[in-house]
Design a protein around this motif. Structure first.
Motif, PDB file in Angstrom:
ATOM      1  N   ILE A 228       0.883  -1.107   0.185  1.00  0.00           N
ATOM      2  CA  ILE A 228      -0.296  -0.104  -0.026  1.00  0.00           C
ATOM      3  C   ILE A 228       1.012   1.132   0.090  1.00  0.00           C
ATOM      4  O   ILE A 228       0.721   2.352  -0.632  1.00  0.00           O
ATOM      5  CB  ILE A 228      -0.990  -0.073   1.231  1.00  0.00           C
TER       6      ILE A 228
ATOM      7  N   LYS B 257       0.924   4.125  -2.849  1.00  0.00           N
ATOM      8  CA  LYS B 257       0.759   5.497  -2.213  1.00  0.00           C
ATOM      9  C   LYS B 257       1.963   6.369  -3.071  1.00  0.00           C
ATOM     10  O   LYS B 257       1.540   7.610  -3.450  1.00  0.00           O
ATOM     11  CB  LYS B 257       0.466   5.465  -0.756  1.00  0.00           C
TER      12      LYS B 257
ATOM     13  N   THR C 232      -6.891  -0.612  -5.483  1.00  0.00           N
ATOM     14  CA  THR C 232      -6.673  -0.083  -4.363  1.00  0.00           C
ATOM     15  C   THR C 232      -7.892  -0.407  -3.343  1.00  0.00           C
ATOM     16  O   THR C 232      -7.738  -0.645  -2.073  1.00  0.00           O
ATOM     17  CB  THR C 232      -6.528   1.505  -4.052  1.00  0.00           C
TER      18      THR C 232
ATOM     19  N   LEU D 156      -6.743  -3.633  -1.941  1.00  0.00           N
ATOM     20  CA  LEU D 156      -5.831  -3.629  -0.634  1.00  0.00           C
ATOM     21  C   LEU D 156      -6.350  -3.172   0.580  1.00  0.00           C
ATOM     22  O   LEU D 156      -5.686  -3.477   1.521  1.00  0.00           O
ATOM     23  CB  LEU D 156      -4.720  -2.345  -1.073  1.00  0.00           C
TER      24      LEU D 156
END
Length: 635
Positions: A236, A240, A273, A276
């Motif tokens: 993650i 990001k 995402t 995730l």
């Protein structure tokens, strides 16, 4: 000038002086001037008048003489009788001297105050001469032992003191024994407590090990879950960073196509995402211990763990059954335990110890077997004839009548015996082989009568079979087959015959190599093994009578035979052959080892019992005996 004289004085015990000088050595009564008047004999010994009269009256013949009761010299009685013997002036003078200094209070009769009390040891009564009308005097008095009551009191007091001393000595010994047992009790308790603590430490160690395993498993699970979640966090964080980097570059973008492409990429990234956002591992972990019955099993096992054993056995009342023993054979004595009240004990675990020694003090090995029913077998093998001393202790204290003496003989008496020379129903004529089947029937090869005598286990005759295969008084070998038949070998016609239990001929076979076949055995496979002393060989035949193999030759080396006397098989089909020794071969005839080779004598029959012991008859220097030895030696 004054002179001084040193005078040495001697203290004399009054009672000892009376016993030594003023008491008649025959009746032990004090001399006096009436009944026990001291008389001096020609041999210089002094005896009271009463004793002399009794001695003379007891003479079977009136010879006019008697023997001195002290020195046994022959003394002639003077014409005046006992009264004519001269008085012992020395004793009378001593009596007068002691009378003036007498301190003893002489018991007097309550009725006749001037009469001294007497005591008859025979009648156990106290009296004076007037009370009994002289019944204890004269000829009849020889049957009574009468002494002054004062002496009787003194004797009884001495006996009382002696018995009291013995009683106190025994009580002191008992006190020491009980005190020792109390000390042993405290020591035993200390040892038992230590054992309990050690055993429960082992239990605690097992539980602690399992606790440690559970803790380690939790920590391992935590690390595995953390690894997965941290990897997801790192992923993650990387995504990001990529998004932030892309956004920072858009400030300087003026082309619409590039911005549109970035928006499209971000739309795809938004979809990824969302995946995730879901943790790839969970935080759930829980410990359970009531999911099965393990806890109950542990509780049940702990409740049964350990045992405190005590005993109510009283060694002084426990007994042992000891009989005669036979040298070189396994013998036993049995110990029976009881409690203080004489009730038999029904459980074991008592610390029974036994020590067996020969009459020369040499230790003989013995073992104590706990039968777990209150009895114990002491097993031993006497090394020779003679006497053995068996000491048996429980709690280090001897049992009743211990030690025991055991007579050991070179001979053992038979349970029963049968037969005499002849051809009748119970007669035998040259019996040479014997065998028994699983039902206990006994088969005796009665060669001289050309028959097989079959007997019951108690020796009763069941029947006779023959003469098939037993012709010409020449059958010398016998063995039982596993299908219930009988194998015999006849040295004269050189035939091996298989006979059924009723005497019928099942089959016969031979080989041209036979010279003088003398014995036969059958192994577990049904193979027939024949010993031929003339050929000095062993022949192995199959069940159908086909010759499988032979082995052996004339000689004295391993695997050779001098004069074969018998053959048998062991529990594992080993082949045992005897001549002047016992040789063991494999089931296929390969030499294994030689047993009991003394080089002297000659073996006769041989057998192997169910426990693996070899029993063989042997004759050596005109002496015949049964020899027992193990087939297998423990390492």
């Amino acid at each position: 000038m004054m002179s001084s004289t040193l005078v040495e004085t001697v203290s004399i015990n009054y009672d000892d002086f009376n016993d030594s000088f003023l008491t008649c050595g025959t009746c032990l009564c004090l001399y006096d001037s009436i009944e026990h008047n001291p008389k001096l004999l020609p041999c210089s010994h002094t005896v009271c008048k009463n004793c002399l009269e009794r001695i003379i009256a007891a003479q079977p013949l009136d010879t006019g003489s008697f023997r001195c009761p002290i020195c046994r010299e022959t003394i002639h009685v003077p014409q005046g009788g006992v009264s004519a013997f001269p008085p012992s002036f020395l004793v009378n003078q001593l009596l007068d001297l002691m009378a003036s200094q007498r301190r003893d209070v002489v018991p007097k009769c309550s009725i006749h105050s001037n009469q001294e009390l007497l005591f008859c040891e025979t009648c156990d009564i106290v009296f004076c001469t007037l009370c009994t009308d002289n019944n204890h005097n004269g000829r009849g008095a020889s049957e009574h032992t009468v002494i002054p009551f004062a002496i009787a009191i003194k004797r009884m007091s001495e006996i009382l003191l002696y018995k009291a001393h013995l009683c106190i000595k025994n009580l002191n010994g008992a006190y020491e024994n009980i005190s020792d047992e109390l000390r042993c009790l405290e020591q035993s308790v200390d040892r038992t407590l230590d054992s309990i603590n050690r055993s429960f430490q082992d239990v605690i160690a097992v539980i602690e090990k399992r606790r440690h395993e559970c803790l380690q498993l939790v920590r391992k699970i935590r690390e595995d879950k953390r690894t997965v979640l941290k990897e997801q966090l790192d992923l993650i964080h990387g995504e990001k960073d990529k998004v932030q980097l892309d956004c920072s570059n858009l400030e300087y973008q003026v082309e619409v196509r590039n911005i549109t492409k970035k928006i499209s990429d971000l739309n795809e990234k938004l979809d990824s995402t969302s995946n995730l956002a879901e943790p790839r591992e969970n935080s759930f972990i829980k410990y359970e211990y009531k999911h099965n019955d393990a806890l109950k099993q542990i509780e049940s096992s702990i409740a049964k763990f350990g045992q405190i054993k005590i005993s109510t056995t009283f060694p002084a009342l426990c007994t042992a059954r000891v009989g005669e023993a036979t040298s070189h054979l396994r013998c036993s004595a049995q110990v029976m335990t009881v409690d203080y009240h004489g009730n038999p004990r029904l459980t074991g675990s008592d610390p029974v110890t036994a020590e067996l020694r020969t009459d020369k003090g040499n230790l003989v090995e013995s073992k104590v077997k706990d039968n777990d029913n209150g009895t114990y077998d002491i097993v031993f093998v006497p090394p020779a004839s003679g006497r053995l001393k068996l000491s048996v202790n429980i709690f280090k204290r001897p049992i009743k009548n211990s030690p025991f003496m055991i007579d050991v003989s070179d001979h053992i008496n038979p349970v029963w015996k049968l037969g005499s020379r002849g051809s009748g129903n119970e007669n035998l004529m040259q019996p040479v082989r014997i065998a028994a089947n699983p039902n206990g029937l006994i088969f005796v090869l009665d060669t001289g009568n050309s028959r097989i005598k079959i007997m019951k286990p108690d020796g009763q005759i069941d029947r006779h079979i023959g003469p098939e295969g037993l012709e010409n008084q020449s059958a010398t070998g016998l063995s039982l087959t596993h299908d219930g038949n009988i194998a015999v070998v006849n040295w004269r016609n050189k035939m091996v015959s298989i006979i059924d239990p009723e005497g019928g001929l099942v089959k016969q076979f031979t080989t041209t190599e036979f010279i003088e076949p003398t014995d036969v055995a059958v192994n577990s496979r049904g193979d027939v093994i024949v010993a031929d002393s003339g050929a000095a060989k062993i022949f192995i035949f199959g069940q159908a009578g086909n010759l499988i193999t032979t082995f052996g030759s004339k000689g004295t080396r391993d695997g050779q035979f001098k004069l074969i006397s018998s053959v048998t098989v062991g529990k594992c089909d080993e082949i045992l052959v005897t001549d002047h020794r016992i040789q063991v071969f494999s089931k296929d005839g390969k030499f294994s080892r030689c047993l009991c080779d003394s080089g002297k004598g000659q073996y006769g029959g041989i057998a192997v019992d169910t426990s693996g012991l070899i029993l063989a008859t042997k004759t050596e220097k005109g002496r015949s005996y049964i020899q027992v030895s193990p087939l297998f030696f423990s390492v």
